[in-house]
Design a protein around this motif. Structure first.
Motif, PDB file in Angstrom:
ATOM      1  N   VAL A 107       2.292  -1.562 -12.331  1.00 34.25           N
ATOM      2  CA  VAL A 107       3.395  -0.815 -12.409  1.00 34.25           C
ATOM      3  C   VAL A 107       2.920   0.682 -11.774  1.00 34.25           C
ATOM      4  CG1 VAL A 107       4.368   0.816 -14.198  1.00 34.25           C
ATOM      5  CG2 VAL A 107       4.101  -1.538 -14.736  1.00 34.25           C
ATOM      6  N   VAL A 130      12.317  -8.009 -12.526  1.00 33.19           N
ATOM      7  CA  VAL A 130      11.420  -7.382 -13.360  1.00 33.19           C
ATOM      8  C   VAL A 130      10.139  -8.391 -13.890  1.00 33.19           C
ATOM      9  CG1 VAL A 130      11.229  -6.007 -15.523  1.00 33.19           C
ATOM     10  CG2 VAL A 130      13.270  -5.945 -14.217  1.00 33.19           C
ATOM     11  N   PRO A 131       9.120  -8.452 -13.092  1.00 35.07           N
ATOM     12  CA  PRO A 131       7.935  -9.482 -13.722  1.00 35.07           C
ATOM     13  C   PRO A 131       7.344  -9.001 -14.932  1.00 35.07           C
ATOM     14  CG  PRO A 131       7.734  -8.635 -11.205  1.00 35.07           C
ATOM     15  CD  PRO A 131       8.635  -7.885 -11.997  1.00 35.07           C
ATOM     16  N   ALA A 132       6.625  -9.992 -15.551  1.00 36.14           N
ATOM     17  CA  ALA A 132       5.907  -9.916 -16.753  1.00 36.14           C
ATOM     18  C   ALA A 132       4.728 -10.583 -16.685  1.00 36.14           C
ATOM     19  CB  ALA A 132       6.840 -10.647 -17.827  1.00 36.14           C
ATOM     20  N   TYR A 178       3.348  -0.187  -8.188  1.00 44.15           N
ATOM     21  CA  TYR A 178       4.831  -0.091  -7.605  1.00 44.15           C
ATOM     22  C   TYR A 178       5.263   1.255  -7.789  1.00 44.15           C
ATOM     23  CZ  TYR A 178       9.643  -0.730  -8.025  1.00 44.15           C
ATOM     24  OH  TYR A 178      11.069  -0.730  -7.703  1.00 44.15           O
ATOM     25  N   LYS A 222       3.880  -4.260 -20.480  1.00 45.03           N
ATOM     26  CA  LYS A 222       2.786  -3.072 -20.300  1.00 45.03           C
ATOM     27  C   LYS A 222       2.096  -2.963 -21.764  1.00 45.03           C
ATOM     28  CE  LYS A 222       6.483  -0.659 -19.433  1.00 45.03           C
ATOM     29  NZ  LYS A 222       7.551  -1.691 -18.861  1.00 45.03           N
ATOM     30  N   ALA A 230       1.477  -6.412  -6.180  1.00 43.40           N
ATOM     31  CA  ALA A 230       2.579  -5.409  -6.492  1.00 43.40           C
ATOM     32  C   ALA A 230       3.001  -4.713  -5.238  1.00 43.40           C
ATOM     33  CB  ALA A 230       2.287  -4.434  -7.563  1.00 43.40           C
ATOM     34  N   TRP A 274      12.580  -3.701 -21.471  1.00 40.79           N
ATOM     35  CA  TRP A 274      13.107  -3.186 -20.335  1.00 40.79           C
ATOM     36  C   TRP A 274      14.370  -2.291 -20.634  1.00 40.79           C
ATOM     37  CZ3 TRP A 274      18.195  -5.079 -18.409  1.00 40.79           C
ATOM     38  CH2 TRP A 274      18.234  -4.643 -17.213  1.00 40.79           C
ATOM     39  N   ILE A 280      -0.504  -5.888 -15.748  1.00 43.17           N
ATOM     40  CA  ILE A 280       0.695  -5.151 -15.578  1.00 43.17           C
ATOM     41  C   ILE A 280       0.599  -3.752 -15.342  1.00 43.17           C
ATOM     42  CG2 ILE A 280       3.074  -5.154 -16.789  1.00 43.17           C
ATOM     43  CD1 ILE A 280       2.296  -7.914 -15.405  1.00 43.17           C
ATOM     44  N   LYS A 292      14.046 -12.404 -13.819  1.00 43.29           N
ATOM     45  CA  LYS A 292      13.008 -12.071 -14.780  1.00 43.29           C
ATOM     46  C   LYS A 292      12.125 -13.172 -14.955  1.00 43.29           C
ATOM     47  CE  LYS A 292      11.612  -9.245 -18.342  1.00 43.29           C
ATOM     48  NZ  LYS A 292      10.330  -9.248 -17.547  1.00 43.29           N
ATOM     49  N   SER A 328      10.048  -1.405 -14.259  1.00 39.76           N
ATOM     50  CA  SER A 328       9.976  -2.403 -13.057  1.00 39.76           C
ATOM     51  C   SER A 328       8.974  -3.710 -13.470  1.00 39.76           C
ATOM     52  CB  SER A 328       8.992  -1.480 -11.927  1.00 39.76           C
ATOM     53  OG  SER A 328       7.873  -0.999 -12.748  1.00 39.76           O
ATOM     54  N   PHE A 329       8.422  -3.524 -14.614  1.00 39.47           N
ATOM     55  CA  PHE A 329       7.754  -4.589 -15.266  1.00 39.47           C
ATOM     56  C   PHE A 329       7.762  -4.481 -16.623  1.00 39.47           C
ATOM     57  CE2 PHE A 329       5.676  -3.927 -11.191  1.00 39.47           C
ATOM     58  CZ  PHE A 329       5.195  -5.340 -10.700  1.00 39.47           C
TER      59      PHE A 329
END
Ligand code: NAD
Length: 411
Positions: free
Chosen positions: A148, A132-134, A151, A166, A119, A347, A144, A60, A162-163
């Protein structure tokens, strides 16, 4: 920054009598993805994702777009994320990403292309159960949301997990924007409670009145109504007033795009440059940048308590000097963990297909912060170490315990 993070891991590893193998495990990153993104205007940009450690759960950590992004910085930030998620008791590991670019020079179309290509390239390596990136510096919900979407196109995933970070309409969480500042108010309140000082009329100065500093300042009176907010600064300089400011008033003034140094109040005094760091206050809140207190200026700091809302604002030498002098530094891995806690809650909501009210998100955030601060404080008293060493020690113990409990994988 990488060296500072690694030195602290080594120091704490020695205090815990860890084997060389365990220390090496904590220092090394599991994977480093370094690649180039070519945009349709022909420019090429170095991109990174470091997956440091996933013993406790999926990697993360944020993605930053900045010209200074480089592999060492991303590695340092990924290492700190491993310790931060573990220090606050989240079932997550640590990672970080970035692209070496100034996004302010890009058209909206090129920014979208950049985000989507990043991505798409990483899609085999990230995802709800992997990494799970941010958002981070210069990235936001719009970036983001593009990631997403990309992705999902590449992988077929529809979970939205997945992120994090958002927009609300695309599966984001209530409370995310204020989370780091709000988490900081809980961290400060809890430390003052442990010190028996939460009812005292203490003075506070905030360096960096941006997203984090602004939410922190405006939400602080609810947690600690007796504190007097006497100084604030942004990159233009700052203002102080012995009679105190209404944080909301300063926030409203800033929202019109004006500079704090020009704040027009009869009894306010302008603070040039970084002179806020030397203010005669009880509590100094650092919410701007890294490395603002170093061996150059550490001796002029007068505050008794420092809250590190920025990442690494007090360098290693200054940290040792100030701690030795009895200054209590609430370390970044605890103080600014509110953002990653609410990221985790986002998440979690995505995976459970739920959407919580802001009150519920904030109550969960408070629970994580109170517990993390309490454990670190007790450990620091018991073992006579700084709060940062305590937070690192607890994080390292959690990671190594989980590692020992994992079934051995056959080669
Ligand atoms: P931001 O860009 O919204 O705000 C930064 C503020 O600092 C701005 O007001 C800017 O004017 C000010 N500033 C810059 N240089 C300064 C200086 N020399 N003196 C005084 N003020 C100065 O950024 P943010 O999101 O509020 O983040 C602040 C810090 O907190 C960063 O170090 C960031 O890495 C860290 N952090 C942020 C989050 C988050 O959720 N946003 C989470 C963890 C850590």
């Amino acid at each position: 920054m990488l060296q500072t993070a690694q030195e602290l891991i080594k120091t704490v590893s020695k205090q815990l009598n860890l084997s060389d193998e365990d220390t090496e495990f904590l220092l090394s990153a599991n994977a480093e993805h370094v690649f180039e993104i070519e945009l349709s205007d022909g420019t090429k940009h170095q991109a990174f994702r470091v997956q440091h450690n996933n013993t406790l759960g999926p990697y993360k950590g944020g993605i930053r777009f900045h010209p200074d992004v480089n592999l060492d910085e991303v590695k340092a930030l990924a290492t700190l994320m491993t310790l931060k998620t573990a220090a606050v008791g989240l079932p997550l590991g640590g990672g970080k990403g970035g692209i070496s670019i100034n996004p302010k020079e890009l058209s909206p179309e090129l920014l979208e292309e950049l985000s989507r290509k990043y991505a798409a390239h990483l899609s085999p390596h990230i995802g709800p159960d992997k990494d799970v990136p941010a958002p981070d510096v210069n990235t936001n919900a719009a970036v983001i949301d593009w990631m997403v979407d990309e992705y999902e196109k590449v992988t077929g995933d529809t979970s939205k997990a997945s992120f994090t970070g958002k927009s609300l309409g695309k599966g984001g969480s209530e409370g995310r924007e204020a989370a780091t500042g709000l988490g900081g108010t809980f961290a400060l309140r809890e430390i003052l409670k442990h010190l028996g000082e939460e009812k005292k009329e203490l003075t506070v100065a905030i360096q960096g009145f941006g997203n984090v500093g602004l939410f922190f300042g405006t939400l602080l009176p609810k947690q600690l109504p007796k504190l007097l907010f006497t100084a604030a600064s942004d990159s233009s300089g700052g203002v102080s007033s012995a009679f105190g400011f209404e944080p909301k008033e300063l926030a409203t003034y800033k929202s019109t795009g004006k500079r704090l140094v020009d704040f027009p109040e009869d009894d306010s005094v302008p603070l040039p440059g970084d002179s806020i760091l030397q203010e005669e206050v009880d509590i100094l809140v650092l919410a701007a940048l890294g490395d603002v207190i170093t061996e150059e200026n550490m001796k002029s700091v007068k505050a008794k308590i420092i809250l590190e809302l920025a990442n690494g604002p007090v360098n290693e030498k200054a940290y040792d000097y100030l701690t030795e002098r009895g200054v209590i530094i609430i370390p970044d891995v605890l103080a600014n963990a509110g953002g990653v806690v609410v990221s985790y809650l986002e998440w979690f909501q995505n995976r459970a297909q739920e959407h919580w009210a802001e009150e519920r998100v904030n109550a969960e955030l408070e629970r994580y912060m109170v517990e993390a601060i309490s454990k670190a404080y007790d450990y620091s008293v018991k073992h006579e170490v700084s709060l940062k060493e305590a937070a690192f020690a607890l994080a390292i113990k959690r990671i190594l315990e989980a590692r020992r409990e994992q079934p051995e994988t056959s080669a």
